[in-house]
Design a protein around this motif. Structure first.
Motif, PDB file in Angstrom:
ATOM      1  N   ARG A  74      51.418  53.616  51.188  1.00  0.00           N
ATOM      2  CA  ARG A  74      50.856  52.380  50.631  1.00  0.00           C
ATOM      3  C   ARG A  74      51.481  52.071  49.283  1.00  0.00           C
ATOM      4  O   ARG A  74      51.486  52.922  48.381  1.00  0.00           O
ATOM      5  CB  ARG A  74      49.330  52.523  50.450  1.00  0.00           C
ATOM      6  CG  ARG A  74      48.577  52.930  51.720  1.00  0.00           C
ATOM      7  CD  ARG A  74      48.576  51.831  52.765  1.00  0.00           C
ATOM      8  NE  ARG A  74      47.922  50.624  52.315  1.00  0.00           N
ATOM      9  CZ  ARG A  74      46.620  50.418  52.437  1.00  0.00           C
ATOM     10  NH1 ARG A  74      45.844  51.326  53.002  1.00  0.00           N
ATOM     11  NH2 ARG A  74      46.082  49.290  52.009  1.00  0.00           N
ATOM     12  N   ARG A  75      52.033  50.866  49.156  1.00  0.00           N
ATOM     13  CA  ARG A  75      52.595  50.445  47.873  1.00  0.00           C
ATOM     14  C   ARG A  75      51.464  50.107  46.912  1.00  0.00           C
ATOM     15  O   ARG A  75      50.363  49.767  47.324  1.00  0.00           O
ATOM     16  CB  ARG A  75      53.534  49.243  48.077  1.00  0.00           C
ATOM     17  CG  ARG A  75      54.847  49.684  48.743  1.00  0.00           C
ATOM     18  CD  ARG A  75      55.806  48.528  48.980  1.00  0.00           C
ATOM     19  NE  ARG A  75      55.964  47.684  47.803  1.00  0.00           N
ATOM     20  CZ  ARG A  75      55.697  46.383  47.776  1.00  0.00           C
ATOM     21  NH1 ARG A  75      55.288  45.765  48.862  1.00  0.00           N
ATOM     22  NH2 ARG A  75      55.870  45.676  46.675  1.00  0.00           N
ATOM     23  N   TRP A  76      51.763  50.195  45.621  1.00  0.00           N
ATOM     24  CA  TRP A  76      50.741  49.990  44.582  1.00  0.00           C
ATOM     25  C   TRP A  76      50.547  48.499  44.330  1.00  0.00           C
ATOM     26  O   TRP A  76      50.810  47.987  43.252  1.00  0.00           O
ATOM     27  CB  TRP A  76      51.172  50.753  43.332  1.00  0.00           C
ATOM     28  CG  TRP A  76      50.149  50.946  42.256  1.00  0.00           C
ATOM     29  CD1 TRP A  76      50.275  50.575  40.941  1.00  0.00           C
ATOM     30  CD2 TRP A  76      48.866  51.564  42.357  1.00  0.00           C
ATOM     31  NE1 TRP A  76      49.154  50.931  40.234  1.00  0.00           N
ATOM     32  CE2 TRP A  76      48.264  51.532  41.078  1.00  0.00           C
ATOM     33  CE3 TRP A  76      48.142  52.139  43.410  1.00  0.00           C
ATOM     34  CZ2 TRP A  76      47.002  52.058  40.818  1.00  0.00           C
ATOM     35  CZ3 TRP A  76      46.886  52.659  43.165  1.00  0.00           C
ATOM     36  CH2 TRP A  76      46.332  52.619  41.879  1.00  0.00           C
ATOM     37  N   THR A  77      50.129  47.800  45.354  1.00  0.00           N
ATOM     38  CA  THR A  77      49.955  46.343  45.262  1.00  0.00           C
ATOM     39  C   THR A  77      48.539  46.025  44.765  1.00  0.00           C
ATOM     40  O   THR A  77      47.649  46.886  44.824  1.00  0.00           O
ATOM     41  CB  THR A  77      50.103  45.713  46.651  1.00  0.00           C
ATOM     42  OG1 THR A  77      49.112  46.333  47.501  1.00  0.00           O
ATOM     43  CG2 THR A  77      51.481  45.963  47.248  1.00  0.00           C
ATOM     44  N   PRO A  78      48.293  44.789  44.320  1.00  0.00           N
ATOM     45  CA  PRO A  78      46.925  44.425  43.928  1.00  0.00           C
ATOM     46  C   PRO A  78      45.931  44.652  45.073  1.00  0.00           C
ATOM     47  O   PRO A  78      44.795  45.062  44.847  1.00  0.00           O
ATOM     48  CB  PRO A  78      47.037  42.940  43.584  1.00  0.00           C
ATOM     49  CG  PRO A  78      48.466  42.760  43.180  1.00  0.00           C
ATOM     50  CD  PRO A  78      49.264  43.721  44.019  1.00  0.00           C
ATOM     51  N   GLY A  79      46.375  44.428  46.315  1.00  0.00           N
ATOM     52  CA  GLY A  79      45.482  44.623  47.469  1.00  0.00           C
ATOM     53  C   GLY A  79      45.092  46.086  47.619  1.00  0.00           C
ATOM     54  O   GLY A  79      43.914  46.412  47.850  1.00  0.00           O
ATOM     55  N   PHE A  80      46.077  46.981  47.456  1.00  0.00           N
ATOM     56  CA  PHE A  80      45.783  48.413  47.583  1.00  0.00           C
ATOM     57  C   PHE A  80      44.906  48.883  46.414  1.00  0.00           C
ATOM     58  O   PHE A  80      43.982  49.677  46.589  1.00  0.00           O
ATOM     59  CB  PHE A  80      47.087  49.212  47.654  1.00  0.00           C
ATOM     60  CG  PHE A  80      46.857  50.694  47.836  1.00  0.00           C
ATOM     61  CD1 PHE A  80      46.188  51.180  48.959  1.00  0.00           C
ATOM     62  CD2 PHE A  80      47.291  51.597  46.883  1.00  0.00           C
ATOM     63  CE1 PHE A  80      45.963  52.542  49.123  1.00  0.00           C
ATOM     64  CE2 PHE A  80      47.073  52.954  47.040  1.00  0.00           C
ATOM     65  CZ  PHE A  80      46.406  53.432  48.156  1.00  0.00           C
ATOM     66  N   GLN A  81      45.193  48.345  45.232  1.00  0.00           N
ATOM     67  CA  GLN A  81      44.373  48.710  44.063  1.00  0.00           C
ATOM     68  C   GLN A  81      42.915  48.285  44.279  1.00  0.00           C
ATOM     69  O   GLN A  81      41.985  49.004  43.914  1.00  0.00           O
ATOM     70  CB  GLN A  81      44.933  48.046  42.804  1.00  0.00           C
ATOM     71  CG  GLN A  81      46.246  48.657  42.370  1.00  0.00           C
ATOM     72  CD  GLN A  81      46.901  47.896  41.223  1.00  0.00           C
ATOM     73  OE1 GLN A  81      46.241  47.271  40.407  1.00  0.00           O
ATOM     74  NE2 GLN A  81      48.214  47.935  41.181  1.00  0.00           N
ATOM     75  N   GLN A  82      42.746  47.128  44.893  1.00  0.00           N
ATOM     76  CA  GLN A  82      41.390  46.642  45.190  1.00  0.00           C
ATOM     77  C   GLN A  82      40.685  47.600  46.165  1.00  0.00           C
ATOM     78  O   GLN A  82      39.508  47.919  46.011  1.00  0.00           O
ATOM     79  CB  GLN A  82      41.492  45.228  45.790  1.00  0.00           C
ATOM     80  CG  GLN A  82      40.194  44.629  46.311  1.00  0.00           C
ATOM     81  CD  GLN A  82      39.150  44.441  45.211  1.00  0.00           C
ATOM     82  OE1 GLN A  82      39.481  44.401  44.022  1.00  0.00           O
ATOM     83  NE2 GLN A  82      37.888  44.365  45.601  1.00  0.00           N
ATOM     84  N   ASN A  83      41.454  48.099  47.128  1.00  0.00           N
ATOM     85  CA  ASN A  83      40.932  49.053  48.102  1.00  0.00           C
ATOM     86  C   ASN A  83      40.517  50.367  47.409  1.00  0.00           C
ATOM     87  O   ASN A  83      39.447  50.924  47.672  1.00  0.00           O
ATOM     88  CB  ASN A  83      42.070  49.318  49.115  1.00  0.00           C
ATOM     89  CG  ASN A  83      41.576  49.970  50.371  1.00  0.00           C
ATOM     90  OD1 ASN A  83      40.457  50.452  50.424  1.00  0.00           O
ATOM     91  ND2 ASN A  83      42.417  50.012  51.385  1.00  0.00           N
ATOM     92  N   VAL A  84      41.388  50.830  46.505  1.00  0.00           N
ATOM     93  CA  VAL A  84      41.109  52.062  45.741  1.00  0.00           C
ATOM     94  C   VAL A  84      39.824  51.874  44.921  1.00  0.00           C
ATOM     95  O   VAL A  84      38.966  52.759  44.867  1.00  0.00           O
ATOM     96  CB  VAL A  84      42.321  52.387  44.817  1.00  0.00           C
ATOM     97  CG1 VAL A  84      41.962  53.398  43.740  1.00  0.00           C
ATOM     98  CG2 VAL A  84      43.509  52.878  45.649  1.00  0.00           C
ATOM     99  N   TRP A  85      39.683  50.711  44.315  1.00  0.00           N
ATOM    100  CA  TRP A  85      38.511  50.405  43.476  1.00  0.00           C
ATOM    101  C   TRP A  85      37.235  50.303  44.340  1.00  0.00           C
ATOM    102  O   TRP A  85      36.249  50.977  44.081  1.00  0.00           O
ATOM    103  CB  TRP A  85      38.783  49.093  42.730  1.00  0.00           C
ATOM    104  CG  TRP A  85      37.714  48.687  41.750  1.00  0.00           C
ATOM    105  CD1 TRP A  85      37.638  49.022  40.440  1.00  0.00           C
ATOM    106  CD2 TRP A  85      36.567  47.862  42.020  1.00  0.00           C
ATOM    107  NE1 TRP A  85      36.523  48.471  39.865  1.00  0.00           N
ATOM    108  CE2 TRP A  85      35.845  47.763  40.805  1.00  0.00           C
ATOM    109  CE3 TRP A  85      36.072  47.227  43.156  1.00  0.00           C
ATOM    110  CZ2 TRP A  85      34.660  47.036  40.700  1.00  0.00           C
ATOM    111  CZ3 TRP A  85      34.877  46.498  43.048  1.00  0.00           C
ATOM    112  CH2 TRP A  85      34.199  46.410  41.835  1.00  0.00           C
ATOM    113  N   ALA A  86      37.316  49.469  45.382  1.00  0.00           N
ATOM    114  CA  ALA A  86      36.118  49.208  46.198  1.00  0.00           C
ATOM    115  C   ALA A  86      35.636  50.476  46.900  1.00  0.00           C
ATOM    116  O   ALA A  86      34.428  50.704  47.025  1.00  0.00           O
ATOM    117  CB  ALA A  86      36.424  48.123  47.236  1.00  0.00           C
ATOM    118  N   SER A  87      36.573  51.316  47.350  1.00  0.00           N
ATOM    119  CA  SER A  87      36.171  52.522  48.095  1.00  0.00           C
ATOM    120  C   SER A  87      35.407  53.500  47.213  1.00  0.00           C
ATOM    121  O   SER A  87      34.694  54.366  47.721  1.00  0.00           O
ATOM    122  CB  SER A  87      37.403  53.210  48.687  1.00  0.00           C
ATOM    123  OG  SER A  87      38.264  53.664  47.653  1.00  0.00           O
TER     124      SER A  87
END
Ligand SMILES: NC(=O)c1ccc[n+]([C@@H]2O[C@H](COP(=O)([O-])OP(=O)(O)OC[C@H]3O[C@@H](n4cnc5c(N)ncnc54)[C@H](OP(=O)(O)O)[C@@H]3O)[C@@H](O)[C@H]2O)c1
Length: 308
Positions: A74-87
């Motif tokens: 997974r690239r460190w995109t805003p979408g992935f960061q959002q996933n990391v945060w929300a999880s």
């Protein structure tokens, strides 16, 4: 009549730490339920938690769900960061809401956090009282994650709240050792960059014991640094792990490679570090079984070790 087993509910309990914790809790006579995205005999889903609330007889709730930050795919995109945060944040909020609505409250709510809360530095020394949580994505994530575990005043007096700011958890069955084992085994392991950055760490057994100690010790509440008392650098870790595997460990991993592979912000977890002291953890009487990196690496070098 047999005594009813006390239940411990673990959000994200199917992972590396959760599996070791579940085994330890079961061996102590607790009944464990896991909140998971996957079905399973002991599992409940996040939707079920929201609808039905805490299971009966729930004595402790532990929050440790979280998308793996170091997922290489997974690239460190805003979408992935959002996933990391929300999880982390939304799952912890869901557990806090279930505690709020429970008629019979658990005794304790434990939530994981990380030493990423503290700003990496070669000179600063951080205890649980040090400031942090406000300088980059990972530190703000830790702050939001910790805030998500806040309980309303109606239950904050009866439910103890503990936050464990964890260092890198070392154990043979998962986490960082899982990624490093084979490179080190084949003699191509080594420090990251200069290796002079601090390497805050804790053995998986001590992490599990610290969680259970917090559960079972009335006086424990508030923030605990989940790190071993021995302060080491990344290079000292690499040397200790190499020695435990009887391999050389001097081939450094250049910073720029990690920055390119993971992006600088995410790679900082390895390329930089914090000097973190478990001040309150020790003051509250917790005893580490693995206080030094040599004994820790030795136990992580063997597949026979008991954290499997
Ligand atoms: N291991 C370390 O060195 C370390 C250090 C500091 C902090 N921590 C924190 O401690 C917690 C536990 O660590 P761990 O090493 O046991 O992690 P892990 O093995 O990656 O397990 C975390 C669990 O979180 C759940 N999860 C993953 N992605 C999710 C998502 N998008 N939404 C909801 N749940 C999700 C998964 O459960 P299901 O698949 O069953 O849903 C998984 O089993 C994590 O939050 C981690 O950030 C770990």
């Amino acid at each position: 009549m047999a005594a009813v087993k006390k239940t411990v509910l673990i959000g994200g309990g199917s992972g590396f730490i959760g599996t070791a914790l579940t085994n330890a809790l079961k061996s102590k006579g607790y009944f464990v339920r896991i909140v998971s995205r996957k079905p399973g005999p002991m599992n409940l889903s996040w939707t079920e938690l929201e609808k039905r609330g805490l299971p009966e007889n729930c004595t402790a709730v532990i929050s440790m769900a979280g998308q793996n930050v170091f997922d290489v795919w997974r690239r460190w995109t805003p979408g992935f960061q959002q996933n990391v945060w929300a999880s982390r944040v939304l799952t912890t909020r869901a557990l806090a809401a279930a505690i709020k609505h429970a008629e019979v409250k658990p005794k304790i709510f434990i939530s994981m956090s990380g030493v990423g809360y503290y700003k990496p530095s070669d000179t600063e020394e951080y205890t649980e009282d040090s400031p942090g949580g406000d300088f980059d994505f990972l530190s703000r994530l830790a702050k939001d994650w910790e805030d998500a575990s806040k309980l309303p005043s109606s239950c904050s007096s009866s439910v103890r709240r503990v936050i464990i700011r964890s260092g890198i958890v070392l154990g043979r069955a998962g986490g960082m050792i899982n990624n490093l084992y084979w490179p080190f085994y084949f003699g191509v392991g080594g420090p990251v960059g200069t290796g002079q950055q601090f390497f805050p760490w804790i053995h998986i057994q001590d992490m599990v014991d610290l969680i259970i100690y917090s559960m079972e010790t009335e006086k424990v509440s508030g923030v605990l640094n989940g790190v071993a008392p021995q302060v080491i650098t990344n290079k000292q870790f690499a040397q200790a792990f190499g020695k435990a595997l009887w391999r050389p460990a001097f081939i450094p991993v250049p910073r720029f490679i990690l920055n390119a592979a993971f992006s600088e912000e995410r790679a900082m977890i390895m390329t930089e570090g914090q000097k973190v002291i478990p001040k309150r953890t020790l003051e509250l009487g917790f005893k580490f079984k693995f206080p030094d990196i040599d004994s820790t690496c030795k136990s992580c070098s063997s597949v026979m070790y008991a954290d499997q």
